[in-house]
Write a protein that holds these residues in place. Structure first.
Motif, PDB file in Angstrom:
ATOM      1  N   ARG A  30      10.291  13.029   9.266  1.00  0.00           N
ATOM      2  CA  ARG A  30       9.446  13.406  10.381  1.00  0.00           C
ATOM      3  C   ARG A  30       9.778  12.366  11.516  1.00  0.00           C
ATOM      4  O   ARG A  30       9.656  12.738  12.680  1.00  0.00           O
ATOM      5  CB  ARG A  30       8.076  13.327  10.030  1.00  0.00           C
ATOM      6  N   SER A  31       9.789  11.177  11.502  1.00  0.00           N
ATOM      7  CA  SER A  31      10.009   9.954  12.519  1.00  0.00           C
ATOM      8  C   SER A  31      10.730   8.801  11.819  1.00  0.00           C
ATOM      9  O   SER A  31      10.620   8.571  10.424  1.00  0.00           O
ATOM     10  CB  SER A  31       8.789   9.727  13.157  1.00  0.00           C
ATOM     11  N   PHE A  40      10.787   1.812   9.361  1.00  0.00           N
ATOM     12  CA  PHE A  40       9.914   2.579   8.920  1.00  0.00           C
ATOM     13  C   PHE A  40      10.226   4.139   8.983  1.00  0.00           C
ATOM     14  O   PHE A  40      10.652   4.599   9.984  1.00  0.00           O
ATOM     15  CB  PHE A  40       8.630   2.596   9.535  1.00  0.00           C
ATOM     16  N   LEU A  41      10.300   4.709   8.005  1.00  0.00           N
ATOM     17  CA  LEU A  41      10.568   6.415   7.702  1.00  0.00           C
ATOM     18  C   LEU A  41       9.269   6.927   7.390  1.00  0.00           C
ATOM     19  O   LEU A  41       8.443   6.676   6.441  1.00  0.00           O
ATOM     20  CB  LEU A  41      11.629   6.672   6.858  1.00  0.00           C
ATOM     21  N   LEU A  52       4.217  10.511   3.859  1.00  0.00           N
ATOM     22  CA  LEU A  52       4.647   9.168   3.125  1.00  0.00           C
ATOM     23  C   LEU A  52       5.535   8.210   3.872  1.00  0.00           C
ATOM     24  O   LEU A  52       6.463   8.480   4.199  1.00  0.00           O
ATOM     25  CB  LEU A  52       5.136   9.683   1.617  1.00  0.00           C
ATOM     26  N   GLN A  53       4.951   6.889   3.788  1.00  0.00           N
ATOM     27  CA  GLN A  53       5.687   6.157   4.685  1.00  0.00           C
ATOM     28  C   GLN A  53       6.614   5.281   3.669  1.00  0.00           C
ATOM     29  O   GLN A  53       6.212   5.020   2.613  1.00  0.00           O
ATOM     30  CB  GLN A  53       4.880   5.050   5.235  1.00  0.00           C
ATOM     31  N   ILE A  54       7.949   5.177   4.150  1.00  0.00           N
ATOM     32  CA  ILE A  54       9.003   4.496   3.497  1.00  0.00           C
ATOM     33  C   ILE A  54       9.272   3.331   4.250  1.00  0.00           C
ATOM     34  O   ILE A  54       9.749   3.279   5.250  1.00  0.00           O
ATOM     35  CB  ILE A  54      10.201   5.593   3.292  1.00  0.00           C
ATOM     36  N   ILE A  55       9.239   2.167   3.511  1.00  0.00           N
ATOM     37  CA  ILE A  55       9.486   0.883   4.048  1.00  0.00           C
ATOM     38  C   ILE A  55      11.022   0.529   3.608  1.00  0.00           C
ATOM     39  O   ILE A  55      11.464   0.532   2.473  1.00  0.00           O
ATOM     40  CB  ILE A  55       9.116  -0.235   3.644  1.00  0.00           C
ATOM     41  N   VAL A  56      12.066   0.204   4.664  1.00  0.00           N
ATOM     42  CA  VAL A  56      13.463   0.052   4.322  1.00  0.00           C
ATOM     43  C   VAL A  56      13.741  -1.558   4.963  1.00  0.00           C
ATOM     44  O   VAL A  56      13.625  -1.529   6.173  1.00  0.00           O
ATOM     45  CB  VAL A  56      14.470   1.113   4.953  1.00  0.00           C
ATOM     46  N   GLU A  57      13.924  -2.421   4.020  1.00  0.00           N
ATOM     47  CA  GLU A  57      14.202  -3.793   4.496  1.00  0.00           C
ATOM     48  C   GLU A  57      15.786  -4.107   4.532  1.00  0.00           C
ATOM     49  O   GLU A  57      16.540  -3.219   3.726  1.00  0.00           O
ATOM     50  CB  GLU A  57      13.635  -4.639   3.457  1.00  0.00           C
ATOM     51  N   PRO A  58      16.157  -4.828   5.283  1.00  0.00           N
ATOM     52  CA  PRO A  58      17.576  -5.167   5.629  1.00  0.00           C
ATOM     53  C   PRO A  58      18.381  -5.540   4.216  1.00  0.00           C
ATOM     54  O   PRO A  58      19.577  -5.236   4.096  1.00  0.00           O
ATOM     55  CB  PRO A  58      17.618  -6.119   6.409  1.00  0.00           C
ATOM     56  N   SER A  59      17.626  -6.201   3.223  1.00  0.00           N
ATOM     57  CA  SER A  59      18.455  -6.281   1.915  1.00  0.00           C
ATOM     58  C   SER A  59      18.708  -5.384   0.941  1.00  0.00           C
ATOM     59  O   SER A  59      19.244  -5.503  -0.068  1.00  0.00           O
ATOM     60  CB  SER A  59      17.313  -7.368   1.112  1.00  0.00           C
ATOM     61  N   SER A  60      18.179  -4.164   1.287  1.00  0.00           N
ATOM     62  CA  SER A  60      18.308  -2.945   0.369  1.00  0.00           C
ATOM     63  C   SER A  60      19.782  -2.328   0.894  1.00  0.00           C
ATOM     64  O   SER A  60      20.149  -2.359   2.145  1.00  0.00           O
ATOM     65  CB  SER A  60      17.172  -2.023   0.191  1.00  0.00           C
ATOM     66  N   SER A  61      20.176  -1.516   0.054  1.00  0.00           N
ATOM     67  CA  SER A  61      21.496  -0.861   0.258  1.00  0.00           C
ATOM     68  C   SER A  61      21.155   0.327   1.165  1.00  0.00           C
ATOM     69  O   SER A  61      21.863   0.988   1.917  1.00  0.00           O
ATOM     70  CB  SER A  61      22.160  -0.198  -0.946  1.00  0.00           C
TER      71      SER A  61
END
Length: 467
Positions: A30-31, A40-41, A52-61
């Protein structure tokens, strides 16, 4: 790992076992909001009004794929479920792996993070279910359809499948679509009188799309006792209003050994049951409609679900309207049909609640309605609800052969084509009654949507047929 719907994760009954819970979710972005330290997705999969909020950190693929996760992209996320510190959300997912199934070019994808008018969304009907409004509409539609079957099944009704192709005109209005196997690029065969010779067509007679399953429902009720139909019907009316469609779904119960009073009670019970079902299964959607469309509120539905329906004869309704000081656009006179403005005045001003109007003049009602002893009115009923007026129409059917033949003659309908219908009065005739409700009008009423085209996935209207 099996995908878990967002509705399941965010349900009050979901048991969160701890921050190490590994899950897989999938849906449409959605954004997106990102910085150097975190992204943040916002994900929605259509199962819930909530995201649902998805957190994506730089350390993840997953971080390397963020450029492909534009608004509208279809993705799958594997990660860890954890409590969310953000307002308005209880849980979030810390992404570990991410799959982009389908990208959406932000330059051409029309559903960006901004407001869109309902008129604009009708022009992209294939994409509008992804919006908050239409996701809510179609989830409500599903739950109400399920509730329809549950209501009748628990009362011992049988669902019968009446035909879509028919040779009968139930309403006698003639506004029906013709179905033919003729090659329309060639001259059509004609009778000596110059009419199209349907005897040479596929069925050997003129076939049409049904306007109602009632007549067939009657012969099923005269064998099974109580039945209902729930299926598509069609009207070839050149009408461009907010309450009419060329293709819609109809709910039509038919009950043997029933009169008008028991029919009215069934209709009242049905409407109240539908309100209760919506309140139970779609609270988030109803709150959304109330907030953004400011028409039907949860409180309105709660009141309607428990309100008794006032009974009033057509003659009493006419007298009430003529004695009122209100100014109406359409005339009020005994023998004329009630218009929407009259119906709304009765429900919203006079009764301040739902009303069932009965015993209409025979001249303005269909041939199959039972003639009352006064010889002027028929055992018909319209169920009127606040804000919109009529939502259900029904009647006790004429079960006396001579009077039914007389009504058919008066309506100038060919008796020869309805001998099978007259047989029901020749062989074991019995009192019976039923009603019809356009399902879209029910969804429209409960959701508060102003236009009926916004409560069906693919609206069919004059000069408009997509998909």
């Amino acid at each position: 790992m099996a995908r878990i719907p967002i509705a399941t994760l965010l349900a009050p009954t979901y048991t969160f076992s701890g921050t190490d819970t590994a899950i897989t979710v999938a849906g449409w972005v959605r954004s997106k909001r990102e910085s150097k330290s975190v992204a943040f997705l916002v994900l929605n999969d259509g199962s819930s009004q909530d995201n649902l909020q998805i957190i994506v950190e730089p350390s993840s693929s997953a971080f390397a794929l963020l450029s492909r996760c534009q608004t509208g992209a279809a993705i799958q996320v594997q990660g860890t479920l954890r409590p969310s510190p953000g307002k308005g959300q209880s849980l979030e997912v810390l992404a570990q792996d991410l799959i982009v199934y389908g990208e959406a070019d932000p330059e051409t994808y029309p559903l960006q993070k901004k407001g869109h008018t309902l008129e604009f969304l009708r022009d992209i009907g294939h994409l509008r279910p992804r919006t908050n409004t239409f996701g809510a509409v179609f989830r409500l539609r599903h739950h109400l359809a399920y509730a329809v079957h549950e209501f009748f099944s628990t009362r011992g009704f049988y669902w019968v499948h009446t035909p879509i192709l028919t040779a009968s005109d139930c309403e006698g209005a003639g506004e029906m679509f013709t179905v033919t196997n003729f090659d329309l690029n060639k001259p059509l065969p004609k009778t000596p009188q110059g009419q199209v010779d349907f005897a040479q067509d596929f069925f050997g007679k003129q076939a049409r799309l049904t306007v109602s399953g009632q007549l067939e429902g009657e012969f099923m009720a005269m064998a099974l006792g109580q039945v209902y139909t729930f299926g598509p019907t069609f009207r070839a009316e050149n009408s461009n209003t907010t309450r009419h469609l060329a293709e819609f779904w109809m709910i039509e119960p038919e009950v043997a050994f029933a009169d008008l009073q028991s029919n009215a009670q069934l209709a009242e019970d049905f409407i109240r049951s539908m309100c209760r079902a919506a309140l139970k299964t779609c609270p988030a959607e109803l709150e959304f409609f109330a907030k953004h469309y400011q028409s039907m509120t949860v409180k309105d539905l709660e009141v309607l679900a428990e309100s008794p329906f006032v009974r009033m004869t057509y003659s009493d309704a006419i007298e009430t309207l003529t004695q009122s000081k209100a100014k109406f656009e359409f005339p009020v006179k005994w023998g004329l049909d009630l218009q929407s403005e009259h119906e709304r005045y009765l429900t919203d001003t006079v009764i301040k609640g739902p009303v069932i109007v009965t015993d209409y003049p025979k001249e303005i009602k269909a041939f199959y309605m039972r003639l009352n002893d006064d010889g002027k009115t028929v055992a018909a009923m319209d169920v009127l609800v606040p804000r919109i007026g009529e939502i259900i129409g029904g009647s006790q059917r004429e079960d006396r052969l001579p009077l039914l033949e007389q009504r058919l003659t008066e309506a100038r309908l060919p008796l020869a084509d309805l001998q099978w219908y007259l047989d029901l009065r020749r062989f074991g005739s019995a009192p019976h009654a039923g009603f019809g409700l356009g399902f879209e009008r029910l969804v429209q009423y409960i959701s508060g949507m102003a236009n009926i085209r916004d409560v069906i996935p693919c609206p069919r209207t004059p000069q408009k047929i997509e998909f």
